[in-house]
Write a protein that holds these residues in place. Structure first.
Motif, PDB file in Angstrom:
ATOM      1  N   PRO A 130       0.812  -1.225   0.000  1.00 55.53           N
ATOM      2  CA  PRO A 130       0.000   0.000   0.000  1.00 55.53           C
ATOM      3  C   PRO A 130       0.844   1.273   0.000  1.00 55.53           C
ATOM      4  O   PRO A 130       0.515   2.250  -0.664  1.00 55.53           O
ATOM      5  CB  PRO A 130      -0.827  -0.119   1.287  1.00 55.53           C
ATOM      6  N   LEU A 131       1.920   1.261   0.749  1.00 57.06           N
ATOM      7  CA  LEU A 131       2.895   2.349   0.785  1.00 57.06           C
ATOM      8  C   LEU A 131       4.268   1.706   0.810  1.00 57.06           C
ATOM      9  O   LEU A 131       4.508   0.790   1.606  1.00 57.06           O
ATOM     10  CB  LEU A 131       2.682   3.220   2.031  1.00 57.06           C
ATOM     11  N   GLU A 132       5.179   2.143  -0.069  1.00 60.07           N
ATOM     12  CA  GLU A 132       6.512   1.561  -0.044  1.00 60.07           C
ATOM     13  C   GLU A 132       7.539   2.539  -0.584  1.00 60.07           C
ATOM     14  O   GLU A 132       7.214   3.460  -1.340  1.00 60.07           O
ATOM     15  CB  GLU A 132       6.566   0.240  -0.820  1.00 60.07           C
ATOM     16  N   ILE A 133       8.767   2.332  -0.144  1.00 62.15           N
ATOM     17  CA  ILE A 133       9.905   3.140  -0.579  1.00 62.15           C
ATOM     18  C   ILE A 133      10.773   2.254  -1.452  1.00 62.15           C
ATOM     19  O   ILE A 133      11.212   1.177  -1.025  1.00 62.15           O
ATOM     20  CB  ILE A 133      10.702   3.654   0.630  1.00 62.15           C
ATOM     21  N   VAL A 134      11.015   2.685  -2.687  1.00 59.76           N
ATOM     22  CA  VAL A 134      11.740   1.872  -3.662  1.00 59.76           C
ATOM     23  C   VAL A 134      13.063   2.544  -3.993  1.00 59.76           C
ATOM     24  O   VAL A 134      13.093   3.729  -4.350  1.00 59.76           O
ATOM     25  CB  VAL A 134      10.901   1.684  -4.939  1.00 59.76           C
ATOM     26  N   ALA A 135      14.153   1.798  -3.855  1.00 63.45           N
ATOM     27  CA  ALA A 135      15.480   2.331  -4.162  1.00 63.45           C
ATOM     28  C   ALA A 135      15.632   2.503  -5.666  1.00 63.45           C
ATOM     29  O   ALA A 135      15.262   1.619  -6.444  1.00 63.45           O
ATOM     30  CB  ALA A 135      16.565   1.401  -3.626  1.00 63.45           C
ATOM     31  N   GLY A 136      16.206   3.639  -6.076  1.00 64.16           N
ATOM     32  CA  GLY A 136      16.371   3.924  -7.498  1.00 64.16           C
ATOM     33  C   GLY A 136      17.705   3.490  -8.072  1.00 64.16           C
ATOM     34  O   GLY A 136      17.965   3.679  -9.265  1.00 64.16           O
ATOM     35  N   VAL A 137      18.579   2.938  -7.235  1.00 64.93           N
ATOM     36  CA  VAL A 137      19.876   2.424  -7.679  1.00 64.93           C
ATOM     37  C   VAL A 137      20.049   1.038  -7.076  1.00 64.93           C
ATOM     38  O   VAL A 137      19.382   0.694  -6.098  1.00 64.93           O
ATOM     39  CB  VAL A 137      21.038   3.350  -7.223  1.00 64.93           C
ATOM     40  N   PRO A 138      20.923   0.193  -7.640  1.00 67.93           N
ATOM     41  CA  PRO A 138      21.169  -1.104  -7.021  1.00 67.93           C
ATOM     42  C   PRO A 138      21.535  -0.928  -5.541  1.00 67.93           C
ATOM     43  O   PRO A 138      22.482  -0.209  -5.222  1.00 67.93           O
ATOM     44  CB  PRO A 138      22.332  -1.671  -7.837  1.00 67.93           C
ATOM     45  N   PRO A 139      20.803  -1.544  -4.622  1.00 67.20           N
ATOM     46  CA  PRO A 139      21.007  -1.248  -3.197  1.00 67.20           C
ATOM     47  C   PRO A 139      22.227  -1.887  -2.556  1.00 67.20           C
ATOM     48  O   PRO A 139      22.779  -1.336  -1.596  1.00 67.20           O
ATOM     49  CB  PRO A 139      19.722  -1.766  -2.552  1.00 67.20           C
ATOM     50  N   LEU A 140      22.675  -3.020  -3.047  1.00 63.64           N
ATOM     51  CA  LEU A 140      23.740  -3.730  -2.342  1.00 63.64           C
ATOM     52  C   LEU A 140      25.119  -3.067  -2.445  1.00 63.64           C
ATOM     53  O   LEU A 140      25.890  -3.125  -1.488  1.00 63.64           O
ATOM     54  CB  LEU A 140      23.821  -5.180  -2.816  1.00 63.64           C
ATOM     55  N   PRO A 141      25.491  -2.414  -3.561  1.00 64.88           N
ATOM     56  CA  PRO A 141      26.836  -1.808  -3.628  1.00 64.88           C
ATOM     57  C   PRO A 141      26.957  -0.465  -2.912  1.00 64.88           C
ATOM     58  O   PRO A 141      28.029   0.135  -2.945  1.00 64.88           O
ATOM     59  CB  PRO A 141      27.070  -1.630  -5.137  1.00 64.88           C
ATOM     60  N   ILE A 143      18.938   7.639  -4.461  1.00 67.44           N
ATOM     61  CA  ILE A 143      17.680   8.161  -4.965  1.00 67.44           C
ATOM     62  C   ILE A 143      16.611   7.111  -4.670  1.00 67.44           C
ATOM     63  O   ILE A 143      16.769   5.935  -5.020  1.00 67.44           O
ATOM     64  CB  ILE A 143      17.733   8.429  -6.481  1.00 67.44           C
ATOM     65  N   ALA A 144      15.542   7.518  -4.018  1.00 68.04           N
ATOM     66  CA  ALA A 144      14.456   6.598  -3.692  1.00 68.04           C
ATOM     67  C   ALA A 144      13.127   7.260  -4.023  1.00 68.04           C
ATOM     68  O   ALA A 144      13.015   8.491  -4.031  1.00 68.04           O
ATOM     69  CB  ALA A 144      14.503   6.198  -2.221  1.00 68.04           C
ATOM     70  N   THR A 145      12.119   6.450  -4.283  1.00 68.88           N
ATOM     71  CA  THR A 145      10.792   6.950  -4.619  1.00 68.88           C
ATOM     72  C   THR A 145       9.769   6.383  -3.653  1.00 68.88           C
ATOM     73  O   THR A 145       9.782   5.178  -3.357  1.00 68.88           O
ATOM     74  CB  THR A 145      10.400   6.559  -6.060  1.00 68.88           C
ATOM     75  N   VAL A 146       8.888   7.247  -3.159  1.00 72.70           N
ATOM     76  CA  VAL A 146       7.799   6.827  -2.293  1.00 72.70           C
ATOM     77  C   VAL A 146       6.577   6.566  -3.169  1.00 72.70           C
ATOM     78  O   VAL A 146       6.151   7.442  -3.938  1.00 72.70           O
ATOM     79  CB  VAL A 146       7.464   7.899  -1.242  1.00 72.70           C
ATOM     80  N   LEU A 147       6.022   5.359  -3.061  1.00 74.54           N
ATOM     81  CA  LEU A 147       4.839   4.982  -3.827  1.00 74.54           C
ATOM     82  C   LEU A 147       3.659   4.764  -2.890  1.00 74.54           C
ATOM     83  O   LEU A 147       3.757   4.007  -1.914  1.00 74.54           O
ATOM     84  CB  LEU A 147       5.098   3.701  -4.628  1.00 74.54           C
ATOM     85  N   LEU A 148       2.553   5.418  -3.179  1.00 75.41           N
ATOM     86  CA  LEU A 148       1.305   5.259  -2.435  1.00 75.41           C
ATOM     87  C   LEU A 148       0.298   4.640  -3.384  1.00 75.41           C
ATOM     88  O   LEU A 148      -0.062   5.241  -4.394  1.00 75.41           O
ATOM     89  CB  LEU A 148       0.826   6.620  -1.922  1.00 75.41           C
ATOM     90  N   GLU A 149      -0.129   3.412  -3.055  1.00 74.03           N
ATOM     91  CA  GLU A 149      -1.015   2.648  -3.949  1.00 74.03           C
ATOM     92  C   GLU A 149      -0.418   2.540  -5.360  1.00 74.03           C
ATOM     93  O   GLU A 149      -1.111   2.618  -6.366  1.00 74.03           O
ATOM     94  CB  GLU A 149      -2.406   3.292  -4.010  1.00 74.03           C
ATOM     95  N   GLY A 150       0.912   2.384  -5.400  1.00 76.25           N
ATOM     96  CA  GLY A 150       1.585   2.169  -6.667  1.00 76.25           C
ATOM     97  C   GLY A 150       1.905   3.417  -7.462  1.00 76.25           C
ATOM     98  O   GLY A 150       2.510   3.331  -8.531  1.00 76.25           O
ATOM     99  N   ARG A 151       1.522   4.589  -6.937  1.00 71.62           N
ATOM    100  CA  ARG A 151       1.768   5.845  -7.654  1.00 71.62           C
ATOM    101  C   ARG A 151       2.693   6.732  -6.829  1.00 71.62           C
ATOM    102  O   ARG A 151       2.648   6.707  -5.593  1.00 71.62           O
ATOM    103  CB  ARG A 151       0.452   6.571  -7.929  1.00 71.62           C
ATOM    104  N   PRO A 152       3.541   7.544  -7.480  1.00 77.70           N
ATOM    105  CA  PRO A 152       4.433   8.440  -6.734  1.00 77.70           C
ATOM    106  C   PRO A 152       3.655   9.334  -5.781  1.00 77.70           C
ATOM    107  O   PRO A 152       2.541   9.779  -6.086  1.00 77.70           O
ATOM    108  CB  PRO A 152       5.101   9.261  -7.845  1.00 77.70           C
ATOM    109  N   ALA A 153       4.245   9.574  -4.609  1.00 79.82           N
ATOM    110  CA  ALA A 153       3.606  10.370  -3.558  1.00 79.82           C
ATOM    111  C   ALA A 153       4.368  11.681  -3.381  1.00 79.82           C
ATOM    112  O   ALA A 153       5.274  11.776  -2.544  1.00 79.82           O
ATOM    113  CB  ALA A 153       3.570   9.590  -2.248  1.00 79.82           C
ATOM    114  N   PRO A 154       4.056  12.712  -4.176  1.00 74.12           N
ATOM    115  CA  PRO A 154       4.761  13.992  -4.039  1.00 74.12           C
ATOM    116  C   PRO A 154       4.537  14.603  -2.665  1.00 74.12           C
ATOM    117  O   PRO A 154       3.439  14.532  -2.109  1.00 74.12           O
ATOM    118  CB  PRO A 154       4.138  14.856  -5.151  1.00 74.12           C
ATOM    119  N   GLY A 155       5.608  15.194  -2.110  1.00 77.50           N
ATOM    120  CA  GLY A 155       5.509  15.840  -0.812  1.00 77.50           C
ATOM    121  C   GLY A 155       5.607  14.907   0.373  1.00 77.50           C
ATOM    122  O   GLY A 155       5.610  15.369   1.524  1.00 77.50           O
ATOM    123  N   ALA A 156       5.682  13.602   0.153  1.00 73.70           N
ATOM    124  CA  ALA A 156       5.799  12.660   1.274  1.00 73.70           C
ATOM    125  C   ALA A 156       7.063  12.966   2.076  1.00 73.70           C
ATOM    126  O   ALA A 156       8.122  13.217   1.509  1.00 73.70           O
ATOM    127  CB  ALA A 156       5.836  11.231   0.759  1.00 73.70           C
TER     128      ALA A 156
END
Length: 239
Positions: free
Chosen positions: A139-150, A158-171
């Motif tokens: 329902p709400l998730e933070i997705v890493a925009g670069v490979p996370p392990l290195p 760079i990470a993106t907050v998704l609310l119901e699968g859509r970007p959440a501006p201002g989060a």
């Protein structure tokens, strides 16, 4: 996999009762997500297991079942300020609810990563460090925009907050960094993205919340929603 709750990351405080776990995910590479299994309380931890078939970047996820409770006015107002829920604060002020307890339903989720390598030489080796993050559909998730392990100390994430699968501006994204007594906070841009500098070596917890007033249609979603005035969604990403 160890699952815990607490207010002084990374110190564990309370195990999560297995019956509160709604869904679990472990996705290896671009494969289909499979569930974690064998949830068992062990002191302040809830331990789960996964059996790996293959190699590469594994994305782990846990979604807890909705929980309804009443929060005293001062505690709820403090949470809204911490979460950057300015719209909810303004609405409560407008409706003269700032001294009114809040009946809320909370949905919580968590994500993390693991690198899986083949114990023996393989003709088709998959490098976990090359793996990229993809949404799990929480329902709400933070997705890493670069490979996370290195990622290394001093790197920018760079990470993106998704609310119901859509970007959440201002989060508002809070970052709990090693060696810091308090989290730093960054607001997402119009595309729901944040740029985070990982200054120190160690474990990081990145957190975000979303708050909205419930509607009449929400009552059909289950018992937890029938008397709730607010829905609170909370999520974390550990690196």
């Amino acid at each position: 996999v160890e699952l815990t709750t607490g207010d002084r990351y990374p110190e564990p405080r309370n195990a999560v009762p297995p019956e509160r776990i709604d869904r679990t995910f472990v996705r290896l590479g671009a494969g289909r997500p499979m569930p974690l299994t064998s949830a068992k309380v062990d002191g302040p931890m809830t331990r789960l297991e996964a059996t790996w078939a293959g190699q590469g970047l594994a994305t782990l996820g846990v979604l807890l079942a909705p929980e309804a409770r009443t929060v005293e006015a001062a505690e709820f107002e403090a949470f809204l300020r911490e979460a950057g829920a300015t719209a909810a604060l303004a609405e409560r002020t407008k409706k003269k609810e700032t001294k009114k307890a809040a009946r809320i339903v909370t949905t919580e989720s968590a994500r993390a990563f693991a690198g899986i390598v083949e114990p023996r030489r393989s003709a088709a080796a998959a490098d976990p460090a090359a793996g990229i993050d993809e949404p799990l559909g929480l329902p709400l998730e933070i997705v890493a925009g670069v490979p996370p392990l290195p990622l290394r100390a001093g790197a920018s994430l760079i990470a993106t907050v998704l609310l119901e699968g859509r970007p959440a501006p201002g989060a508002l994204v809070r970052v709990y960094a090693p060696g810091s007594d308090a989290p730093s906070a960054v607001s997402a841009d119009p595309h729901g993205s944040v740029a985070l500098t990982l200054e120190n070596e160690g474990r990081y917890l990145i957190a975000a919340s979303a708050v909205r007033r419930t509607e009449k249609a929400d009552r059909s979603r289950g018992e937890a929603w029938k008397k709730a005035d607010w829905e609170v969604r909370r999520t974390t990403l550990e690196l």
